[in-house]
Scaffold this motif. Structure first.
Motif, PDB file in Angstrom:
ATOM      1  N   ARG A  18       0.921  -1.239   0.031  1.00 52.19           N
ATOM      2  CA  ARG A  18      -0.008   0.114   0.071  1.00 52.19           C
ATOM      3  C   ARG A  18       0.991   1.377  -0.005  1.00 52.19           C
ATOM      4  NH1 ARG A  18      -3.126   0.496   4.993  1.00 52.19           N
ATOM      5  NH2 ARG A  18      -3.841   2.212   3.820  1.00 52.19           N
ATOM      6  N   ASP A  28      -6.847   1.377  -5.690  1.00 53.34           N
ATOM      7  CA  ASP A  28      -5.934   0.053  -5.406  1.00 53.34           C
ATOM      8  C   ASP A  28      -6.695  -1.251  -6.401  1.00 53.34           C
ATOM      9  OD1 ASP A  28      -5.195  -2.250  -4.468  1.00 53.34           O
ATOM     10  OD2 ASP A  28      -5.438  -1.467  -2.171  1.00 53.34           O
ATOM     11  N   GLU A  31      -8.519  -6.468  -4.706  1.00 49.95           N
ATOM     12  CA  GLU A  31      -9.852  -6.601  -3.921  1.00 49.95           C
ATOM     13  C   GLU A  31      -9.958  -8.117  -3.061  1.00 49.95           C
ATOM     14  OE1 GLU A  31     -14.519  -6.796  -4.909  1.00 49.95           O
ATOM     15  OE2 GLU A  31     -13.038  -6.216  -6.316  1.00 49.95           O
ATOM     16  N   ALA A  32     -10.338  -7.846  -2.026  1.00 48.66           N
ATOM     17  CA  ALA A  32     -10.577  -9.220  -1.119  1.00 48.66           C
ATOM     18  C   ALA A  32     -11.856  -9.832  -1.719  1.00 48.66           C
ATOM     19  CB  ALA A  32     -10.516  -8.841   0.063  1.00 48.66           C
ATOM     20  N   TYR A  81     -11.857  -9.886   3.948  1.00 44.93           N
ATOM     21  CA  TYR A  81     -11.491  -8.532   4.174  1.00 44.93           C
ATOM     22  C   TYR A  81     -10.209  -8.329   3.682  1.00 44.93           C
ATOM     23  CZ  TYR A  81      -8.930 -10.183   8.267  1.00 44.93           C
ATOM     24  OH  TYR A  81      -8.004 -10.728   9.047  1.00 44.93           O
ATOM     25  N   ASP A  82      -9.852  -7.085   3.351  1.00 46.83           N
ATOM     26  CA  ASP A  82      -8.346  -7.014   3.026  1.00 46.83           C
ATOM     27  C   ASP A  82      -7.453  -6.782   3.974  1.00 46.83           C
ATOM     28  OD1 ASP A  82      -5.951  -6.064   1.893  1.00 46.83           O
ATOM     29  OD2 ASP A  82      -7.055  -4.663   0.277  1.00 46.83           O
ATOM     30  N   ARG A  84      -4.581  -6.104   4.502  1.00 42.21           N
ATOM     31  CA  ARG A  84      -3.544  -4.867   4.319  1.00 42.21           C
ATOM     32  C   ARG A  84      -3.850  -3.648   4.908  1.00 42.21           C
ATOM     33  NH1 ARG A  84      -2.676  -3.901  -1.324  1.00 42.21           N
ATOM     34  NH2 ARG A  84      -5.257  -3.864  -1.311  1.00 42.21           N
TER      35      ARG A  84
END
Length: 386
Positions: A18, A28, A31-32, A81-82, A84
Motif C-alpha cells: 500500500r 487499489d 480486492e478481497a 476483508y483486505d 492490508r
C-alpha cells in the motif's frame, strides 16, 4: 489469485504494498474476494486451508451465501476483508455487510454467531463492543455495541487477543508462505500493512533482554526504537535495497516512513487499549476459546551489539537464543507457536466474564488449529449449545 503467486513473481511482494504516499492513480487494483479454501502449489499436492471448515458447516445443514448479495434463506457467510488495511476499517465493513444481510432477511434485529481465527477475532471483538465506529468516537465514549445486530456467540480459534511478538519478526524479516521455493514478501512490503502492527503485543511489559539475560528498557511502540535497533525498513539491508530501487512512490523517504510508523504505532496502542476496556450495553454475547498451550512461543527478544556497535535482534527460535537453555527460557513461554497462552486470553474483564466455558486446547500450531478435526468438533458443539 492462483497458487503460483505464492512462488512468483519474485518482486518482494511490491505489487501488494500500500503506497505510503496515498493511493495510486486509479485506486487499489486488488480486492478481497474470499478466503483461500485450498491450494495446489506447482500442481504437486493439494493443501486445504479453510475448505474443511466450509465442508463441516455445509454438511451439517448450513447454507452458504454471499455477503455482497445475501439471500433470505442462507445461514452461513464468509466475510472477506483486505488484511492490508486496518482492523477498525474491517470492522466497519463487517457492520455494513451485516446490515445488508439484516435487510435481506427482513429482520428488525439480526442475530449472528462469529467463528474467528487469529486476527479476525480482533475485528469481531471491536465490532461487538463498538459497532465499527471510528477509533476517535470509541475513545470518546460515543460508540456502543450495534443495536440492529446481536452477536450470540463469538468463537475464537487461536486468537492472539493481546498480540504476538512474531509480528515484529515478520515486520523485520519478511515472510514466505511456502518453504524453500516460496515467494518472499519483503519487510518493506509488510511495513505498509497496518494490521501486522496491530498484532504487536500490548499485554504485559519487559519484552527485551541483553546477551546476559538482563532486562532492557525498550518501548516497542516508540518509532525511535525501531530506527535505533534497525527493525523493518530501518534495517541497513532494507535501507540499501530501497535506495537502490528508488521506490519512493511506494515507500516514501525515511522521514515519511518514520512519520507513518509513529502514526500506526500510536493507533495500535490505542486499539489495544480500547479492546481491553469494558463498554456499556455489552449485551449477552458468549465467548468460546479454542487454543493451544503446548508449543514454545516467543514472548521476549534478545538484543545484542556487535563490535561496530550495530544492534542485532534475536528471537526465541534463533540459534543464539535456542542453543542456550537459560536465554531460551527467558524468550519463550507456552502457547501455539505464535500467540502465547496469556495473549490468547487477554481480554477485558467484561469479556472474560462472558466466556461460556473453560478454553479447550488443541495440540496444533497456530495457523493449523482451525483445520484440526478436534477444533471442528468443538465448533459444532459450541454452535449447538443453548
Amino acid at each position: 489469485g492462483k497458487a503460483r503467486n505464492l512462488v512468483w513473481p519474485r518482486d518482494g511482494g511490491y505489487s501488494l504494498a500500500r503506497p505510503l504516499n496515498g493511493p495510486a492513480e486509479g485506486g487499489d487494483p486488488l480486492e478481497a474476494s474470499g478466503p483461500v479454501l485450498a491450494i495446489k502449489p506447482l500442481g504437486l499436492f493439494r493443501y486445504e486451508i479453510y475448505a474443511p471448515l466450509v465442508r463441516l458447516l455445509e454438511s451439517n445443514g448450513y447454507r452458504t451465501g454471499d455477503l455482497a448479495n445475501p439471500g433470505a434463506d442462507e445461514t452461513f457467510f464468509i466475510f472477506p476483508y483486505d488484511w492490508r488495511y486496518g482492523n477498525v476499517e474491517a470492522s466497519r465493513e463487517l457492520g455494513r455487510a451485516l446490515e445488508r444481510l439484516r435487510r435481506a432477511r427482513g429482520e428488525e434485529v439480526l442475530r449472528v454467531h462469529f467463528i474467528c481465527q487469529s486476527n479476525a477475532g480482533r475485528i469481531a471483538r471491536y465490532f461487538v463492543k463498538f459497532g465499527g465506529a471510528s477509533l476517535e468516537r470509541a475513545e470518546a465514549g460515543l460508540a456502543r455495541p450495534p443495536e440492529r445486530v446481536r452477536a450470540g456467540k463469538l468463537i475464537l480459534v487461536g486468537t492472539d487477543n493481546g498480540g504476538a511478538l512474531d509480528s515484529l519478526r515478520t515486520l523485520s524479516r519478511g515472510r514466505t508462505y511456502l518453504p524453500l521455493l516460496g515467494r518472499r514478501i519483503l519487510p518493506e512490503t509488510i511495513f505498509t500493512f497496518e494490521p501486522v502492527f496491530e498484532t504487536l503485543p500490548a499485554y504485559g511489559a519487559d519484552r527485551f533482554f541483553d546477551g546476559d539475560g538482563r532486562t532492557l528498557e525498550v518501548d516497542l511502540f516508540d518509532a525511535e526504537s525501531w530506527r535505533r535497533y534497525g527493525w523493518s525498513v530501518f534495517d541497513p539491508e532494507v535501507r540499501r535495497r530501497l535506495d537502490k530501487r528508488s521506490r519512493e512512490d511506494l515507500f516514501g523517504d525515511e522521514a515519511k516512513r518514520l512519520s507513518y510508523l509513529a502514526g500506526v504505532l500510536d493507533r495500535t496502542r490505542r486499539i489495544h487499549a480500547l479492546l481491553s476496556r469494558d463498554v456499556e450495553s455489552f449485551g449477552q454475547t458468549r465467548y468460546y476459546l479454542v487454543q493451544n498451550a503446548y508449543r514454545p512461543t516467543g514472548h521476549r527478544v534478545m538484543l545484542t551489539q556487535d563490535e561496530e556497535g550495530e544492534w542485532k535482534t534475536h528471537f526465541s527460535s534463533d540459534k543464539a537464543v535456542r542453543k542456550d537453555p537459560y536465554l531460551h527460557s527467558l524468550a519463550a513461554v507456552p502457547g501455539d507457536g505464535y500467540a502465547t497462552q496469556e495473549s490468547q486470553t487477554w481480554m477485558s474483564p467484561q469479556e472474560r466474564a462472558a466466556v461460556a466455558r473453560p478454553p479447550v486446547y488443541v495440540p496444533e500450531k497456530h495457523r493449523d488449529i482451525i483445520r484440526h478435526p478436534a477444533t471442528q468438533r468443538w465448533i459444532l458443539e459450541f454452535l449447538a449449545a443453548p
